[in-house]
Design an enzyme around this catalytic site. Structure first.
Site, mmCIF file in Angstrom:
data_model
loop_
_atom_site.group_PDB
_atom_site.id
_atom_site.type_symbol
_atom_site.label_atom_id
_atom_site.label_comp_id
_atom_site.label_asym_id
_atom_site.label_seq_id
_atom_site.Cartn_x
_atom_site.Cartn_y
_atom_site.Cartn_z
ATOM 1 N N GLY B 36 30.834 -75.588 41.854
ATOM 2 C CA GLY B 36 30.229 -76.057 43.092
ATOM 3 C C GLY B 36 30.225 -75.032 44.210
ATOM 4 N N CYS B 245 7.675 -98.070 32.056
ATOM 5 C CA CYS B 245 6.634 -97.057 31.876
ATOM 6 C C CYS B 245 5.404 -97.707 31.229
ATOM 7 C CB CYS B 245 7.153 -95.920 30.993
ATOM 8 S SG CYS B 245 5.869 -94.780 30.439
ATOM 9 N N CYS B 248 5.033 -96.043 27.442
ATOM 10 C CA CYS B 248 6.030 -96.199 26.378
ATOM 11 C C CYS B 248 6.918 -97.417 26.598
ATOM 12 C CB CYS B 248 6.888 -94.935 26.242
ATOM 13 S SG CYS B 248 8.132 -94.741 27.537
ATOM 14 N N CYS B 270 6.584 -92.381 32.733
ATOM 15 C CA CYS B 270 7.751 -91.500 32.682
ATOM 16 C C CYS B 270 7.418 -90.157 33.320
ATOM 17 C CB CYS B 270 8.153 -91.193 31.235
ATOM 18 S SG CYS B 270 8.849 -92.555 30.313
ATOM 19 N N CYS B 276 8.797 -89.524 27.021
ATOM 20 C CA CYS B 276 7.764 -90.543 26.856
ATOM 21 C C CYS B 276 7.084 -90.404 25.487
ATOM 22 C CB CYS B 276 6.734 -90.414 27.975
ATOM 23 S SG CYS B 276 5.697 -91.877 28.213
HETATM 24 ZN ZN ZN Z 1 7.193 -93.410 29.099
#
Ligand code: ZN
Lengths: 207, 304
Positions: B36, B245, B248, B270, B276
């Site tokens: 970090g 989505c 999909c 997506c 996807c």
């Molecule tokens: Zn998708």
């Protein structure tokens, strides 16, 4: 003259690709403390510098990184000459000035606090120790926890600096300052970044 | 894909010279050892504008080798101009294999997203970072932000998030949502949506961040705590999408809005195009996916 030919021979066979694969081994070793990375590209340096430690030097050191050699390495003039030829790295005047520390005699190493720890604002201005060990197994077991370790990792390198667990706890306590260690042996390389904690079987920090 | 041998000699492997790579490699190792913390490095000019992610490109160029398989995404997609150009660059200068499949990649370079598919041990995710300093908008002076990190003085950051709550009733920050790494450094995950923040936590992959213009490299090792800043009465929450989505049917994924026509028709799909496609290949269908697959405007992936 024989001395010169020793100095100019023994580097990486394929400098670009060997340095890249060596770097990835060191990177993965630091990212996953305790894991051992084999198959690293070898070099043929003058003893007692080992091929593995020399590989790390050729990968990471150059004119911008003063190096410090422990007395065992300094005793062989050919080691310094070889490193200077292959990396261009200057020898540091004092341990605290060095970016990289190469150690052939781990047992007799001076205290870790003698090396550059970085500052609170620039903790990256710290030293990396390259510790040559006889083996990564067979020594006192170090149980490791911290970033990069899913639950626990184990490593038993030997020989190690005296009172190592206590020295490492002090190093850990200085975080984000502190040093990082790359352990090299014939079996490959492993690493202990400053974030790694050495714990006992109960998971408590070792002092 | 290999470039003709007569062109190879014109480039250093992976474009950068060896001294530059060594310098960047040393910075990467320090970044891993201090999770970090932003390590300064001497950023080089690259043959592309800063907005194209030269920091990420320099990190990738310094770690990549001939055995690597590279995936490059921009907004989750492999086929945007930025992703295509960076992929072509590495094919040309490092002769590496490339892929669009997250699972097949050893290195994934990204600008905005973390792939939906969980990353694996040994994979490296390289982020192109525009603004690495999470405290910059609170304090423009570098000397001051450095001091704040050194002293773990992160109160102002909490005040800023709390102002969000006072104003909106919740924390309104949705991108570059600040995280704390391993309980120590506050870090900017860069322009990723906060939806992806939980994926950084205890990831199995190594995460490297490169900011070219700002000359900073930082890292999160695998199995490292990455916690989004929040408050007891206002805990961190990721965005939720109301619908799956359209192609999909995937739920719990990050969705992009796609305009279908000038009558206001639109759908949500997506953002991770590879994810996807793999779902559709596995037989999943959303409500707008025809039997013949997705509309042609949606990208096609596949190993190249
Ligand atoms: Zn998708």
């Amino acid at each position: 003259m024989a001395f010169d030919s020793i100095a100019i021979e023994g580097g990486f066979k394929n400098p670009v690709f060997d340095a890249q694969s060596m770097f990835r081994a060191v990177m993965q070793a630091l990212a996953e403390p305790g894991t051992v990375h084999r198959g690293i590209a070898l070099t043929r340096p003058p003893a007692p510098l080992t091929p593995e430690a020399a590989g790390v030097a050729l990968t990471l050191c150059d004119q911008d990184t003063p190096v410090w050699l422990d007395p065992a390495l300094r005793a062989e003039e050919a080691v310094g000459t070889w490193l200077a030829f292959h990396t261009g790295a200057p020898l540091a005047n004092t341990p605290a000035d060095a970016h990289f520390i190469f150690v052939a005699d781990a047992e007799n190493l001076i205290g870790l606090e003698n090396f550059a720890q970085g500052t609170q604002e620039y903790p990256d201005r710290s030293a990396t120790l390259v510790l040559q060990v006889k083996s990564l197994t067979g020594g006192a077991e170090l149980v490791l926890e911290g970033p990069g370790i899913e639950s626990r990792a184990r490593l038993s390198p030997h020989p190690m600096p005296r009172h190592f667990a206590r020295q490492w706890a002090q190093n850990r306590a200085r975080f984000p300052r502190g040093i990082d260690i790359v352990l090299v042996s014939r079996e490959g390389l492993a690493a202990l970044p400053r974030t790694t904690r050495i714990v006992n079987q109960e998971g408590e920090p070792c002092m | 894909m290999n470039a003709p041998s007569d062109t190879i000699a014109q480039y250093n492997f992976a474009y950068l010279d060896e001294q530059t790579k060594r310098m960047i490699r040393r910075a990467i190792l320090k970044a891993i050892a201090i999770p970090g913390y932003q390590v300064p490095f001497a950023s080089r000019e690259m043959p592309m504008p800063y907005g194209w992610g030269t920091g990420g490109v320099q990190v990738t160029a310094s770690i990549i080798g001939p055995d690597d398989v590279l995936k490059v995404i921009d907004q989750g997609a492999d086929d945007t101009t930025n992703a295509v150009s960076i992929r072509a660059f590495f094919q040309k200068v490092a002769h590496v294999a490339v892929t669009t499949h997250t699972a097949d990649a050893t290195i994934v370079q990204t600008r905005h997203r973390i792939p939906e598919e969980p990353l694996k041990e040994g994979q490296v995710l390289v982020y192109q970072v525009p603004i690495p300093e999470p405290l910059r908008f609170l304090e423009p002076r570098e000397t001051e932000t450095r001091k704040m990190h050194a002293l773990e003085e992160y109160g102002l950051m909490h005040v800023k998030l709390y102002e969000d709550i006072a104003q909106h009733g919740h924390i309104a920050t949705t991108f570059a949502y600040p995280v704390k790494v391993e309980g120590r450094y506050v870090m900017d995950p860069s322009p990723t949506p906060k939806f992806d923040n939980p994926k950084m936590h205890m990831s199995r992959a190594l995460q490297l961040f490169g900011a070219g213009r700002e000359k900073r490299i930082y890292a999160v090792p695998p199995h490292t705590r990455v916690e989004s800043l929040d408050f007891e009465d206002h805990p961190f929450e990721v965005q939720r999408f109301d619908e799956p989505c359209a192609l999909c049917g995937g739920m719990d994924v990050y969705l992009d809005e796609v305009i279908l026509d000038d009558q206001g028709g639109r759908m949500f799909v997506c953002s991770d195009t590879d994810h996807c496609e793999e779902r559709r290949d596995a037989g999943h269908r959303g409500h707008l996916a025809g039997e013949d697959g997705p509309p042609s405007s949606i990208s096609e992936g596949g190993t190249q």
